[in-house]
Design a protein around this motif. Structure first.
Motif, PDB file in Angstrom:
ATOM      1  N   LEU A 297       0.823  -1.200   0.000  1.00  0.00           N
ATOM      2  CA  LEU A 297       0.000   0.000   0.000  1.00  0.00           C
ATOM      3  C   LEU A 297       0.862   1.257   0.000  1.00  0.00           C
ATOM      4  O   LEU A 297       0.606   2.196  -0.741  1.00  0.00           O
ATOM      5  CB  LEU A 297      -0.857   0.002   1.266  1.00  0.00           C
ATOM      6  CG  LEU A 297      -2.353   0.069   1.117  1.00  0.00           C
ATOM      7  CD1 LEU A 297      -2.959   0.658   2.371  1.00  0.00           C
ATOM      8  CD2 LEU A 297      -2.758   0.875  -0.097  1.00  0.00           C
TER       9      LEU A 297
ATOM     10  N   GLN B 174      -2.428  -4.720  -8.916  1.00  0.00           N
ATOM     11  CA  GLN B 174      -2.750  -3.907  -7.755  1.00  0.00           C
ATOM     12  C   GLN B 174      -1.510  -3.404  -7.046  1.00  0.00           C
ATOM     13  O   GLN B 174      -1.542  -2.405  -6.358  1.00  0.00           O
ATOM     14  CB  GLN B 174      -3.542  -4.747  -6.763  1.00  0.00           C
ATOM     15  CG  GLN B 174      -4.841  -5.263  -7.309  1.00  0.00           C
ATOM     16  CD  GLN B 174      -5.718  -5.770  -6.199  1.00  0.00           C
ATOM     17  OE1 GLN B 174      -5.216  -6.153  -5.153  1.00  0.00           O
ATOM     18  NE2 GLN B 174      -7.013  -5.770  -6.412  1.00  0.00           N
TER      19      GLN B 174
ATOM     20  N   MET C  66      -4.238  -9.837 -23.965  1.00  0.00           N
ATOM     21  CA  MET C  66      -3.278  -9.718 -25.067  1.00  0.00           C
ATOM     22  C   MET C  66      -3.666  -8.567 -25.999  1.00  0.00           C
ATOM     23  O   MET C  66      -4.387  -8.757 -26.952  1.00  0.00           O
ATOM     24  CB  MET C  66      -3.299 -10.998 -25.895  1.00  0.00           C
ATOM     25  CG  MET C  66      -2.954 -12.234 -25.141  1.00  0.00           C
ATOM     26  SD  MET C  66      -1.592 -13.061 -25.917  1.00  0.00           S
ATOM     27  CE  MET C  66      -1.909 -12.716 -27.649  1.00  0.00           C
TER      28      MET C  66
ATOM     29  N   GLU D  15      -1.489  -6.887 -27.739  1.00  0.00           N
ATOM     30  CA  GLU D  15      -0.257  -6.536 -28.460  1.00  0.00           C
ATOM     31  C   GLU D  15      -0.417  -6.944 -29.917  1.00  0.00           C
ATOM     32  O   GLU D  15      -1.131  -7.858 -30.266  1.00  0.00           O
ATOM     33  CB  GLU D  15       0.952  -7.289 -27.908  1.00  0.00           C
ATOM     34  CG  GLU D  15       1.041  -7.422 -26.415  1.00  0.00           C
ATOM     35  CD  GLU D  15       0.487  -6.275 -25.636  1.00  0.00           C
ATOM     36  OE1 GLU D  15       0.810  -5.135 -25.967  1.00  0.00           O
ATOM     37  OE2 GLU D  15      -0.291  -6.520 -24.705  1.00  0.00           O
TER      38      GLU D  15
ATOM     39  N   TYR E 201       5.448  -2.016 -30.329  1.00  0.00           N
ATOM     40  CA  TYR E 201       5.878  -1.728 -28.965  1.00  0.00           C
ATOM     41  C   TYR E 201       4.688  -1.254 -28.161  1.00  0.00           C
ATOM     42  O   TYR E 201       4.050  -0.269 -28.524  1.00  0.00           O
ATOM     43  CB  TYR E 201       6.959  -0.660 -28.972  1.00  0.00           C
ATOM     44  CG  TYR E 201       8.268  -1.138 -29.567  1.00  0.00           C
ATOM     45  CD1 TYR E 201       9.354  -0.297 -29.632  1.00  0.00           C
ATOM     46  CD2 TYR E 201       8.405  -2.433 -30.031  1.00  0.00           C
ATOM     47  CE1 TYR E 201      10.555  -0.739 -30.165  1.00  0.00           C
ATOM     48  CE2 TYR E 201       9.591  -2.871 -30.564  1.00  0.00           C
ATOM     49  CZ  TYR E 201      10.673  -2.021 -30.651  1.00  0.00           C
ATOM     50  OH  TYR E 201      11.852  -2.443 -31.167  1.00  0.00           O
ATOM     51  N   PRO E 202       4.393  -1.954 -27.094  1.00  0.00           N
ATOM     52  CA  PRO E 202       3.235  -1.585 -26.283  1.00  0.00           C
ATOM     53  C   PRO E 202       3.355  -0.145 -25.783  1.00  0.00           C
ATOM     54  O   PRO E 202       4.453   0.338 -25.504  1.00  0.00           O
ATOM     55  CB  PRO E 202       3.306  -2.552 -25.102  1.00  0.00           C
ATOM     56  CG  PRO E 202       4.134  -3.699 -25.578  1.00  0.00           C
ATOM     57  CD  PRO E 202       5.092  -3.110 -26.557  1.00  0.00           C
ATOM     58  N   GLN E 203       2.235   0.514 -25.673  1.00  0.00           N
ATOM     59  CA  GLN E 203       2.203   1.864 -25.123  1.00  0.00           C
ATOM     60  C   GLN E 203       2.230   1.770 -23.608  1.00  0.00           C
ATOM     61  O   GLN E 203       1.519   0.982 -23.027  1.00  0.00           O
ATOM     62  CB  GLN E 203       0.915   2.575 -25.542  1.00  0.00           C
ATOM     63  CG  GLN E 203       0.723   2.662 -27.034  1.00  0.00           C
ATOM     64  CD  GLN E 203       1.845   3.429 -27.693  1.00  0.00           C
ATOM     65  OE1 GLN E 203       2.231   4.475 -27.217  1.00  0.00           O
ATOM     66  NE2 GLN E 203       2.394   2.895 -28.777  1.00  0.00           N
TER      67      GLN E 203
ATOM     68  N   MET F 299      -0.565   5.007 -18.902  1.00  0.00           N
ATOM     69  CA  MET F 299      -0.621   5.184 -17.459  1.00  0.00           C
ATOM     70  C   MET F 299      -2.062   5.170 -16.981  1.00  0.00           C
ATOM     71  O   MET F 299      -2.533   6.126 -16.381  1.00  0.00           O
ATOM     72  CB  MET F 299       0.023   6.523 -17.087  1.00  0.00           C
ATOM     73  CG  MET F 299       1.535   6.541 -17.144  1.00  0.00           C
ATOM     74  SD  MET F 299       2.311   5.814 -15.690  1.00  0.00           S
ATOM     75  CE  MET F 299       1.948   4.096 -15.810  1.00  0.00           C
TER      76      MET F 299
ATOM     77  N   ILE G 204      -5.048   4.051 -11.530  1.00  0.00           N
ATOM     78  CA  ILE G 204      -5.838   3.092 -10.761  1.00  0.00           C
ATOM     79  C   ILE G 204      -7.034   3.801 -10.129  1.00  0.00           C
ATOM     80  O   ILE G 204      -6.900   4.874  -9.538  1.00  0.00           O
ATOM     81  CB  ILE G 204      -4.958   2.458  -9.668  1.00  0.00           C
ATOM     82  CG1 ILE G 204      -3.852   1.635 -10.327  1.00  0.00           C
ATOM     83  CG2 ILE G 204      -5.812   1.659  -8.709  1.00  0.00           C
ATOM     84  CD1 ILE G 204      -3.899   0.187 -10.077  1.00  0.00           C
TER      85      ILE G 204
ATOM     86  N   LYS H 119     -11.774  -1.670  -9.238  1.00  0.00           N
ATOM     87  CA  LYS H 119     -11.402  -2.967  -8.665  1.00  0.00           C
ATOM     88  C   LYS H 119     -10.892  -2.706  -7.252  1.00  0.00           C
ATOM     89  O   LYS H 119      -9.982  -1.894  -7.076  1.00  0.00           O
ATOM     90  CB  LYS H 119     -10.263  -3.627  -9.452  1.00  0.00           C
ATOM     91  CG  LYS H 119     -10.521  -3.827 -10.918  1.00  0.00           C
ATOM     92  CD  LYS H 119     -11.236  -5.147 -11.150  1.00  0.00           C
ATOM     93  CE  LYS H 119     -11.487  -5.324 -12.642  1.00  0.00           C
ATOM     94  NZ  LYS H 119     -12.708  -6.108 -12.896  1.00  0.00           N
ATOM     95  N   PRO H 120     -11.471  -3.360  -6.262  1.00  0.00           N
ATOM     96  CA  PRO H 120     -11.000  -3.118  -4.891  1.00  0.00           C
ATOM     97  C   PRO H 120      -9.536  -3.510  -4.725  1.00  0.00           C
ATOM     98  O   PRO H 120      -9.055  -4.445  -5.339  1.00  0.00           O
ATOM     99  CB  PRO H 120     -11.908  -4.004  -4.046  1.00  0.00           C
ATOM    100  CG  PRO H 120     -12.480  -5.004  -4.984  1.00  0.00           C
ATOM    101  CD  PRO H 120     -12.528  -4.342  -6.318  1.00  0.00           C
ATOM    102  N   ASN H 121      -8.846  -2.773  -3.898  1.00  0.00           N
ATOM    103  CA  ASN H 121      -7.448  -3.062  -3.601  1.00  0.00           C
ATOM    104  C   ASN H 121      -7.390  -3.991  -2.399  1.00  0.00           C
ATOM    105  O   ASN H 121      -7.678  -3.608  -1.263  1.00  0.00           O
ATOM    106  CB  ASN H 121      -6.716  -1.756  -3.309  1.00  0.00           C
ATOM    107  CG  ASN H 121      -5.259  -1.996  -3.020  1.00  0.00           C
ATOM    108  OD1 ASN H 121      -4.920  -2.915  -2.284  1.00  0.00           O
ATOM    109  ND2 ASN H 121      -4.403  -1.185  -3.595  1.00  0.00           N
ATOM    110  N   VAL H 122      -7.015  -5.227  -2.670  1.00  0.00           N
ATOM    111  CA  VAL H 122      -7.038  -6.249  -1.622  1.00  0.00           C
ATOM    112  C   VAL H 122      -6.110  -5.899  -0.464  1.00  0.00           C
ATOM    113  O   VAL H 122      -6.459  -6.053   0.700  1.00  0.00           O
ATOM    114  CB  VAL H 122      -6.640  -7.620  -2.197  1.00  0.00           C
ATOM    115  CG1 VAL H 122      -6.739  -8.680  -1.122  1.00  0.00           C
ATOM    116  CG2 VAL H 122      -7.532  -7.978  -3.360  1.00  0.00           C
ATOM    117  N   ALA H 123      -4.920  -5.405  -0.793  1.00  0.00           N
ATOM    118  CA  ALA H 123      -3.951  -5.078   0.253  1.00  0.00           C
ATOM    119  C   ALA H 123      -4.527  -4.051   1.221  1.00  0.00           C
ATOM    120  O   ALA H 123      -4.415  -4.192   2.439  1.00  0.00           O
ATOM    121  CB  ALA H 123      -2.657  -4.552  -0.369  1.00  0.00           C
ATOM    122  N   ALA H 124      -5.165  -3.040   0.672  1.00  0.00           N
ATOM    123  CA  ALA H 124      -5.730  -1.995   1.519  1.00  0.00           C
ATOM    124  C   ALA H 124      -6.835  -2.552   2.405  1.00  0.00           C
ATOM    125  O   ALA H 124      -6.945  -2.218   3.579  1.00  0.00           O
ATOM    126  CB  ALA H 124      -6.271  -0.861   0.657  1.00  0.00           C
TER     127      ALA H 124
END
Lengths: 355, 355
Positions: free
Chosen positions: A69, A105, B1, B3, B8-10, B13, B16, B61-66
DNA sequence: CTGAAAGCGCTTACAG
DNA sequence: CTGAAAGCGCTTACAG
């Protein structure tokens, strides 16, 4: 296992030790604890030792979730592979995707560089690109070439976490993830030895794939074991073919029409095309057929008794672990340097669905 | 996928999306977002829908760590099993420990209740204890008994997350984790059919274990396949033995001394004792021996060619997944209700080390 | 029914 | 070399 027979475990509320507890116990700030924890320097040897002692005494374990986090940096991983043998590589890809989702994540982004035809030059170009773009990690199916080794070593020197998978190549990579090809060939050899009738005549069909040495090793292993355990069997011939499988199909038809073959070993996924030929000639119950890998087509030919045994190599796991190893090296401080050998899976009709 | 060949993948950014973004977009507080996210009620239908729409549109998407960090409750899981066949259950235990370590940080505590002799009464007592103590989860190797089913259903009614593993029993558990015994027996049958010489005489040795029905199913599967694929083979007899293996050893010696047996199928880990007898009589190269499970002793007998093939059931994975499924049900909102069938692993000398 | 605040355990600038 | 503060994304009381 701290239980005794029939005893009821104590719900010991062993409080979790945090970085705060350490800071307090050592009489310092938690920033300082963090510094010694990650060897960031800028700590006097004296306080460093004091903190280290408290960490050990209180049995501190870092909380991974909290670290994830708090860390806000974004890491980028490049994955380089080819997708000839499409059915096979799709399985690898699904493992890559699974790791990607799991680590997204935590701020990790994975970019794929996929070649549709094996080319050392093209791969070299991708590695150079990854170096220029300062990718933090690189998972790659390296081709055999000094230039590739060199490039990979340069990537490592730059601090990039490099993992090879599916095929290996001497360089200073973190580790290799994939099958032990020699041993997987030996396994095929033993199984062929178990199922082929006495005095069988057999052929070996093995694709030539430039830059990938695993395939040849399989045949080496196969030969080594079969020669020892089945001296009665007679080698009718070893046939090379191109990767696309069309050649293998034609060749098999010819061999079957000659009528002098009882068993066939195919050293990779091309076994599906060989199976097609066997099936088309309707001789599946007479020919013992052993191959490698497990695609939908191969499953079909196992189900209808054309392929007797195939050897799997956990392609999904290969993709997953290759990416995961890099993520762990990036996120945690520990780098796992031991190679990861995937299982050598023996697949027959009955256990087809349970893997 | 996403690609394209050689492209070259962009480094897009894609920021989240957090719960804050949702709150802002929906014009509510994040407490409210949390409520609709977890169906905690106390939200008007109107705002609920608005929030739901934003969640979907922004692709939250929920942040599991948090979540792990913020959740402060401690969950307790009871694991109930026996450790007869010690070598086997140690592997299960190591999987349990691995899950325990992984989820400890997330506030999960696991207590073990281990029986050293199978007893329905004792198991019943443990279940009642878990209910009284209000454990949040229960992973159990249930014995066949209506009283056990009843007790498990009561635990479920109380809100406990129950998972059965290694052996199953009809009840309203979340899911079962373990091998498909019938199919694993079929696999053994097919393999025996592949390796036994023409007109072999064979025996089946199968331990009787009160309350565990998996073992019998293996023999059913074995019989079914072998009868079809090898009508030439002749069944010399089916022998029951106690779980400890001493009986199996003695029985095998007698059978070998009679000299009328070419192949032996043993339906569980007791194959190690049968192998000992075969080895002691020095007839390992004449007798085809197929069994189940993979302990250190069994590995030794595979290495010295006494056991031809053994069928593994991933005991470590069984322990791990059983606990993990409960943890996920407790920690995340989604409960995984599909059974988890472990792999039916075919093990021979050559792939022994690669699994 | 709803929002603002505090806190989970850690890392990251920042100011000394 | 060192500490205090802010913040990661979420959940949990608490006060309306």
């Amino acid at each position: 296992m701290n239980e005794r027979e029939g005893a009821y475990p104590q719900g010991k509320m062993n409080k979790i030790v945090t970085i705060n507890d350490i800071a307090e116990a050592a009489g310092v700030g938690k920033g300082t604890v963090d510094r010694v924890l990650h060897n960031r320097g800028r700590v006097s040897e004296e306080t460093r030792e004091k903190v280290l002692r408290c960490i050990k005494e209180l049995g501190y374990k870092p909380n991974v979730a909290a670290r994830m986090l708090a860390k806000r940096n974004v890491y980028r991983i490049a994955v380089v592979y080819h997708n000839t043998e499409r059915d096979f590589w799709e399985q690898v890809e699904s493992g890559i995707s699974r790791a990607e989702e799991e680590y997204r994540q935590m701020g990790i982004v994975v970019d794929r560089y996929i070649i549709s035809k094996i080319s050392i030059e093209k791969q070299l170009e991708f590695i150079e690109h990854a170096i220029r773009e300062k990718y933090d990690g690189l998972a790659i199916v390296p081709y055999s070439s000094a230039s590739i080794s060199d490039a990979l070593n340069r990537a490592v020197s730059q601090g990039m976490k490099v993992v090879t998978f599916n095929n290996d190549e001497a360089c200073r990579r973190l580790c290799y993830v994939g099958q032990d090809s020699l041993q997987s060939g030996r396994t095929a050899g033993r199984l062929m030895g178990m199922i082929a009738p006495p005095n069988s005549r057999y052929v070996v069909i093995t694709p030539v794939i430039e830059g990938m040495k695993g395939i040849d090793q399989r045949y080496e292993g196969f030969k080594e074991i079969l020669n020892v355990c089945r001296p009665d069997m007679e080698l009718h011939g070893v046939y090379n073919c191109r990767q696309d499988g069309k050649q293998a199909y034609e060749r098999t038809l010819e061999l079957l029409d000659e009528g002098s073959v009882d068993a066939i070993y195919v050293s990779n996924v091309v076994v599906s095309e060989v199976a097609r030929a066997v099936f088309d000639r309707g001789v599946q119950h007479r020919i013992k057929l052993v191959g490698h890998d497990l695609t939908d087509t191969i499953k079909d030919y196992i189900s209808n008794d054309t392929i007797d045994i195939t050897i799997g190599q956990e392609p999904e796991i290969q993709g997953y672990i290759a990416v995961e190893r890099i993520c762990k090296a990036l996120l945690q401080d520990e780098e796992i340097k031991t190679d990861y050998y995937t299982k050598i899976e023996v697949v027959i009709k009955e256990n087809l669905a349970y893997r």
